[in-house]
Enzyme design. Structure first.
Site, PDB file in Angstrom:
ATOM      1  N   THR A 125       0.833  -1.207   0.000  1.00 50.08           N
ATOM      2  CA  THR A 125       0.000   0.000   0.000  1.00 50.08           C
ATOM      3  C   THR A 125       0.867   1.257   0.000  1.00 50.08           C
ATOM      4  O   THR A 125       1.997   1.239   0.508  1.00 50.08           O
ATOM      5  CB  THR A 125      -0.903  -0.006   1.257  1.00 50.08           C
ATOM      6  OG1 THR A 125      -1.491   1.281   1.405  1.00 50.08           O
ATOM      7  CG2 THR A 125      -0.128  -0.325   2.531  1.00 50.08           C
ATOM      8  N   ASP A 126       0.307   2.346  -0.508  1.00 48.24           N
ATOM      9  CA  ASP A 126       1.025   3.634  -0.463  1.00 48.24           C
ATOM     10  C   ASP A 126       1.188   4.127   0.978  1.00 48.24           C
ATOM     11  O   ASP A 126       1.994   5.016   1.248  1.00 48.24           O
ATOM     12  CB  ASP A 126       0.321   4.691  -1.327  1.00 48.24           C
ATOM     13  CG  ASP A 126      -1.118   4.989  -0.907  1.00 48.24           C
ATOM     14  OD1 ASP A 126      -1.616   4.347   0.044  1.00 48.24           O
ATOM     15  OD2 ASP A 126      -1.739   5.867  -1.539  1.00 48.24           O
ATOM     16  N   GLU A 127       0.393   3.549   1.899  1.00 45.96           N
ATOM     17  CA  GLU A 127       0.469   4.023   3.288  1.00 45.96           C
ATOM     18  C   GLU A 127       1.822   3.745   3.933  1.00 45.96           C
ATOM     19  O   GLU A 127       2.141   4.327   4.971  1.00 45.96           O
ATOM     20  CB  GLU A 127      -0.646   3.405   4.142  1.00 45.96           C
ATOM     21  CG  GLU A 127      -2.023   3.847   3.689  1.00 45.96           C
ATOM     22  CD  GLU A 127      -3.115   3.660   4.719  1.00 45.96           C
ATOM     23  OE1 GLU A 127      -2.812   3.495   5.912  1.00 45.96           O
ATOM     24  OE2 GLU A 127      -4.285   3.682   4.315  1.00 45.96           O
ATOM     25  N   TYR A 153      -1.582  -0.386  11.244  1.00 49.91           N
ATOM     26  CA  TYR A 153      -1.823  -1.043   9.942  1.00 49.91           C
ATOM     27  C   TYR A 153      -0.661  -0.782   8.982  1.00 49.91           C
ATOM     28  O   TYR A 153      -0.058  -1.717   8.447  1.00 49.91           O
ATOM     29  CB  TYR A 153      -3.139  -0.546   9.314  1.00 49.91           C
ATOM     30  CG  TYR A 153      -3.221  -0.841   7.826  1.00 49.91           C
ATOM     31  CD1 TYR A 153      -3.355  -2.145   7.361  1.00 49.91           C
ATOM     32  CD2 TYR A 153      -3.119   0.190   6.880  1.00 49.91           C
ATOM     33  CE1 TYR A 153      -3.408  -2.422   5.996  1.00 49.91           C
ATOM     34  CE2 TYR A 153      -3.173  -0.078   5.515  1.00 49.91           C
ATOM     35  CZ  TYR A 153      -3.310  -1.394   5.082  1.00 49.91           C
ATOM     36  OH  TYR A 153      -3.343  -1.659   3.732  1.00 49.91           O
ATOM     37  N   LYS A 157       2.226  -3.350   7.335  1.00 52.38           N
ATOM     38  CA  LYS A 157       2.434  -3.543   5.891  1.00 52.38           C
ATOM     39  C   LYS A 157       3.891  -3.219   5.521  1.00 52.38           C
ATOM     40  O   LYS A 157       4.499  -3.901   4.685  1.00 52.38           O
ATOM     41  CB  LYS A 157       1.479  -2.660   5.079  1.00 52.38           C
ATOM     42  CG  LYS A 157       0.009  -3.009   5.200  1.00 52.38           C
ATOM     43  CD  LYS A 157      -0.354  -4.379   4.638  1.00 52.38           C
ATOM     44  CE  LYS A 157      -0.314  -4.435   3.129  1.00 52.38           C
ATOM     45  NZ  LYS A 157      -0.792  -5.745   2.612  1.00 52.38           N
TER      46      LYS A 157
END
Ligand code: NAD
Ligand code: DAU
Length: 339
Positions: A125-127, A153, A157
């Site tokens: 994810t870009d997060e 979260y 990741k």
């Protein structure tokens, strides 16, 4: 070609299974999913009886079950979508995020090593890049942006991504990673912004916007994400990370107002509620690498994608009504009970 798709009963994984079965006749798709609160077997109803599809209920952290499936199927590739995916839930209960997102990833990669899988793809994810300031629209996440996470979260990741790259360097496991921006489209679980707002607007319930609603997300239609992963697993370079996004930034409040317009509901339904803890301000992907190397570009414009999505939720009320009438009620009450 046999591909094990983990988390295929969730939002993006199910869309990926439908996409691959359509685009690659002759491929065998095996879905491994624990069916947590976010996984729904009914989502896969249309493919459950097919010869080129198999569903297996299992936890990616369960080494024995994972190895049994690998021994039976001898997969050529593994695409890992399985994860705890909701930031708000990670703030309430981080432990399960570390288990599934990090330990589960290592169990899958161990099985890939043991059974000589040709490609392990990690759906990230870009997060993992953290966030960007709101007053610097010139800044974007590239694959070189340092990992700098905000929530349990995104930290889980990022931990998984580092482990994937370590397995590549240490054991020579042929891996790729994609880091995509926010997806939207059919089968999106109703705890997330767009489906939550559609469901609430249809019921004339308050539309809970965190803080002022000025946070920015970079929205991509889910099928464009699936096509990007298809390209990466077939043509992407081993050991590489590919950012996926379509330069489609919108403030949360804009999204909610668009949904009100599409459903002919009053903006007076909007209620500003307490902000998310550690709330990331802006995500914005630079997709130059995947465009340059693999020719990927998004095909669905946001104006069309959001209309299709709203239409889908109108036409498939049974799917999401069943979800929001179950244990989800308790989650909703806890999160939004005050409004
Ligand atoms: P989702 O929550 O809708 O689905 C997750 C699926 O994984 C569910 O079917 C669930 O049952 C399954 N699962 C959870 N724990 C499991 C376990 N231990 N073993 C086996 N299966 C398990 O998630 P999503 O939105 O479809 O996201 C899929 C992946 O894409 C995630 O890895 C997420 O981090 C990533 N991602 C999501 C977005 C987005 O906008 N939704 C964007 C970029 C990346
Ligand atoms: O960027 C990719 C990520 O996008 C994925 O990695 C995550 O799995 C996925 O859940 C998503 O994370 P977000 O936190 O961006 O998505 P969410 O739909 O939860 O929230 C989008 C924005 O809307 C965010 O700024 C918080 C805000 N929001 C969300 C909800 C649920 C609200 O204002 N009100 C709400 O009720």
């Amino acid at each position: 070609m046999t591909i094990i798709v983990t988390g295929g009963a969730g939002f993006i994984g199910s869309n990926f299974i439908f996409y691959m079965l359509k685009e690659h006749p002759g491929y065998r798709l095996v879905c491994l999913d624990k069916l947590t609160y976010a996984g729904n077997l009914s989502t896969l109803e249309s493919v459950l009886g097919r010869d080129d599809f198999r569903f297996v209920r299992a936890d990616i952290c369960d080494r024995e079950a994972v190895e049994r499936l690998f021994a039976e199927e001898k997969p050529d590739m593994v695409v890992n979508f399985a994860a705890e995916s909701h930031v708000d839930r990670s703030i309430e209960n981080p432990g399960i995020f570390l288990e599934t997102n990090i330990l589960g990833t290592s169990v899958l990669m161990d099985a890939c090593r043991k059974y000589g899988v040709q490609r392990y793809h990690q759906v990230s994810t870009d997060e993992v890049y953290g966030d960007l300031p709101l007053d610097r629209p010139d800044l974007f996440f590239t694959e070189e942006t340092p990992l700098h996470t905000s929530s349990p979260y995104s930290s889980s990741k990022a931990g998984a991504d580092l482990l994937v790259l370590a397995y590549c360097r240490t054991y020579g496991l042929p891996v790729t990673i994609s880091r995509c921006s926010n997806n939207y489209g059919p089968y999106h679980f109703p705890e997330k912004l767009i489906p939550l707002m559609i469901a609430n607007a249809l019921a004339n319930k308050p539309l809970p916007v965190y803080g002022e609603g000025l946070n920015v997300r970079d929205w991509l239609y889910v099928e464009d994400h699936c096509r990007a992963i298809d390209l990466i697993i077939h043509k992407g370079r081993v050991g590489e990370v590919y950012n996926v996004g379509g330069h489609n930034e919108k403030q949360n409040i804009e999204i909610v107002k668009i949904i009100c317009r599409e459903l002919d509901r009053s903006e007076e339904l909007i209620v500003h509620v307490e902000d998310r803890k550690g709330h990331d301000r802006r995500y914005a992907i630079d997709p130059a690498k995947i465009h340059r190397e693999l020719g990927w570009l998004p095909e669905t414009k946001f104006e069309d994608g959001i209309k299709k999505t709203v239409r889908w939720y109108l036409d498939n009320q049974k799917w999401w009504q069943e979800i929001i009438s179950g244990e989800y009620q308790q989650y909703y009450e806890k999160m939004y009970g005050g409004i």
